[in-house]
Design a protein around this motif. Structure first.
Motif, PDB file in Angstrom:
ATOM      1  N   ASP A 181       6.901   5.711  -4.255  1.00 45.69           N
ATOM      2  CA  ASP A 181       7.369   5.194  -2.969  1.00 45.69           C
ATOM      3  C   ASP A 181       8.448   4.128  -3.116  1.00 45.69           C
ATOM      4  O   ASP A 181       8.941   3.606  -2.112  1.00 45.69           O
ATOM      5  N   THR A 195      -4.503   2.181  -2.487  1.00 46.10           N
ATOM      6  CA  THR A 195      -5.410   1.243  -1.854  1.00 46.10           C
ATOM      7  C   THR A 195      -5.729   0.137  -2.850  1.00 46.10           C
ATOM      8  O   THR A 195      -5.518   0.286  -4.054  1.00 46.10           O
ATOM      9  N   HIS A 219      -0.741  10.305   2.898  1.00 50.76           N
ATOM     10  CA  HIS A 219       0.163   9.716   3.897  1.00 50.76           C
ATOM     11  C   HIS A 219       1.577   9.667   3.339  1.00 50.76           C
ATOM     12  O   HIS A 219       2.538  10.030   4.010  1.00 50.76           O
ATOM     13  N   THR A 220       1.702   9.194   2.101  1.00 49.45           N
ATOM     14  CA  THR A 220       2.931   9.295   1.309  1.00 49.45           C
ATOM     15  C   THR A 220       2.517   9.660  -0.113  1.00 49.45           C
ATOM     16  O   THR A 220       1.348   9.548  -0.478  1.00 49.45           O
ATOM     17  N   SER A 232       1.147   6.382  -1.863  1.00 53.68           N
ATOM     18  CA  SER A 232       0.165   5.523  -1.201  1.00 53.68           C
ATOM     19  C   SER A 232      -0.903   5.064  -2.196  1.00 53.68           C
ATOM     20  O   SER A 232      -1.358   5.839  -3.039  1.00 53.68           O
ATOM     21  N   THR A 255       0.819  -1.209   0.000  1.00 56.58           N
ATOM     22  CA  THR A 255       0.000   0.000   0.000  1.00 56.58           C
ATOM     23  C   THR A 255       0.853   1.260   0.000  1.00 56.58           C
ATOM     24  O   THR A 255       0.405   2.303  -0.481  1.00 56.58           O
ATOM     25  N   HIS A 256       2.054   1.200   0.548  1.00 54.59           N
ATOM     26  CA  HIS A 256       3.000   2.318   0.490  1.00 54.59           C
ATOM     27  C   HIS A 256       4.357   1.832   0.956  1.00 54.59           C
ATOM     28  O   HIS A 256       4.520   0.658   1.292  1.00 54.59           O
ATOM     29  N   GLY A 280      -4.673   0.544   3.533  1.00 50.72           N
ATOM     30  CA  GLY A 280      -3.339   0.979   3.942  1.00 50.72           C
ATOM     31  C   GLY A 280      -3.435   1.975   5.076  1.00 50.72           C
ATOM     32  O   GLY A 280      -4.211   1.802   6.023  1.00 50.72           O
ATOM     33  N   ASP A 281      -2.659   3.060   4.994  1.00 47.22           N
ATOM     34  CA  ASP A 281      -2.708   4.097   6.025  1.00 47.22           C
ATOM     35  C   ASP A 281      -3.471   5.327   5.547  1.00 47.22           C
ATOM     36  O   ASP A 281      -3.224   6.447   6.006  1.00 47.22           O
TER      37      ASP A 281
END
Length: 236
Positions: free
Chosen positions: A83, A144, A138-139, A142, A56-57, A160-161
Motif C-alpha cells: 500500500d 491490523t 479491503h486493500t 491492509s 492500517t492501510h 482498520g477497515d
C-alpha cells in the motif's frame, strides 16, 4: 494504558493515539483527512510525545495527514509495502473516484522516513508492543495491530477497515477482494478472544465476542460460509 481516539475529516476516519499513560511517548494510528489539528490537540491534552505513525492501510482517508504529522514531530511512518504507493498516488488507489477538487486540498506524498510492515512483526514503540497481521481484502496491504492484555486492560485490536461493528470494509475499490477479505476475517479475527476490544477505522468500538455473535460476515466465516449480504460502506 491510554487510548485517545477521534473521528477525522470528511469520512469520519478514526485516528488513535496510544500510550502507556498520560505524559509519556505515544504511537499515532491512521492520521487521515484533516486529522492534524486533532492530533495536536490530543497530544497537548495528554502531554504525549509521538515516536511513530503506524498505518492500517494506504487509502487517503487514513493517510492524508501523515506528511504534516510526521514532519511536525520528526517521526517515521510505518505501512505495508503493498500500500506504500497510495501515499504518493491516492487517486490510483481509488480508481480516481475521489475527484480532483478534493484532491487539490490535500498534501500527498511520503514523509521523510518510511518503514515497511511485515506479517507477524512485533513493533516495540513507545513502551508498547503492537503485533502486525497482514489482512488483505479491503486493500492488498491492509494490516491490523494487536495489543496483548495488560494489567486490568483487555486485549485491544486495531482492525482498520477489516472489521467494523456489525460490518466489514468495502471490497469494490482497486485492490479489494471479497475472497481475501473473508480469508483475513477467518485467519485474523476468529482466533481472538471474545474479550478483545475492537477499535476500527470507522464507527464505534465493539468486541470480538459481540461481532462473533452478531456480525453476519464473521458468523458466516465461522460457519465455513462465503459471506452474507453486502456490507454498508464506510470511509473509502
Amino acid at each position: 494504558m491510554l487510548i485517545a481516539g477521534f473521528p477525522a475529516g470528511a469520512w469520519g476516519t478514526n485516528c488513535y493515539l496510544v500510550a502507556p499513560a498520560a505524559g509519556e511517548e505515544c504511537v499515532i494510528i491512521d492520521p487521515g483527512h484533516q486529522a492534524a489539528q486533532g492530533v495536536e490537540e490530543t497530544l497537548k491534552k495528554h502531554r504525549l510525545k509521538p515516536v511513530a505513525v503506524v498505518l492500517t492501510h494506504g487509502h487517503i482517508d487514513h493517510v492524508a495527514s501523515v506528511v504534516p504529522v510526521c514532519g511536525a514531530h520528526d517521526v517515521p511512518a510505518w505501512i505495508h509495502p503493498a500500500d506504500r504507493y497510495m501515499m504518493s498516488d491516492p487517486e490510483k488507489a481509488l480508481g480516481r473516484s475521489i475527484g480532483m477538487p478534493l484532491m487539490g486540498e490535500l498534501t500527498v506524498g511520503e514523509p521523510d522516513d518510511v518503514h515497511e510492515l511485515t506479517d507477524g512483526a512485533k513493533l516495540a514503540l513507545a513502551g508498547l508492543e503492537l503485533t502486525v497481521s497482514h489482512a488483505p481484502g479491503h486493500t492488498k496491504g491492509s494490516v491490523t495491530f494487536g495489543m496483548p492484555e495488560a494489567a486490568d486492560v483487555p486485549p485491544v485490536f486495531f482492525s482498520g477497515d477489516l472489521l467494523f461493528a456489525g460490518s466489514i470494509g468495502r471490497t469494490d475499490l482497486p485492490g479489494g477482494d471479497m475472497a481475501e477479505m473473508l480469508e483475513s476475517l477467518a485467519r485474523v479475527c476468529l482466533p481472538l478472544d471474545d474479550s478483545t476490544v475492537v477499535l476500527s477505522g470507522h464507527g464505534p468500538q465493539t468486541t470480538i465476542g459481540r461481532e462473533r455473535a452478531t456480525n453476519p460476515y464473521l458468523r458466516e466465516v465461522a460457519a465455513g460460509g462465503q459471506g452474507a449480504a453486502p456490507a454498508p460502506r464506510r470511509g473509502m
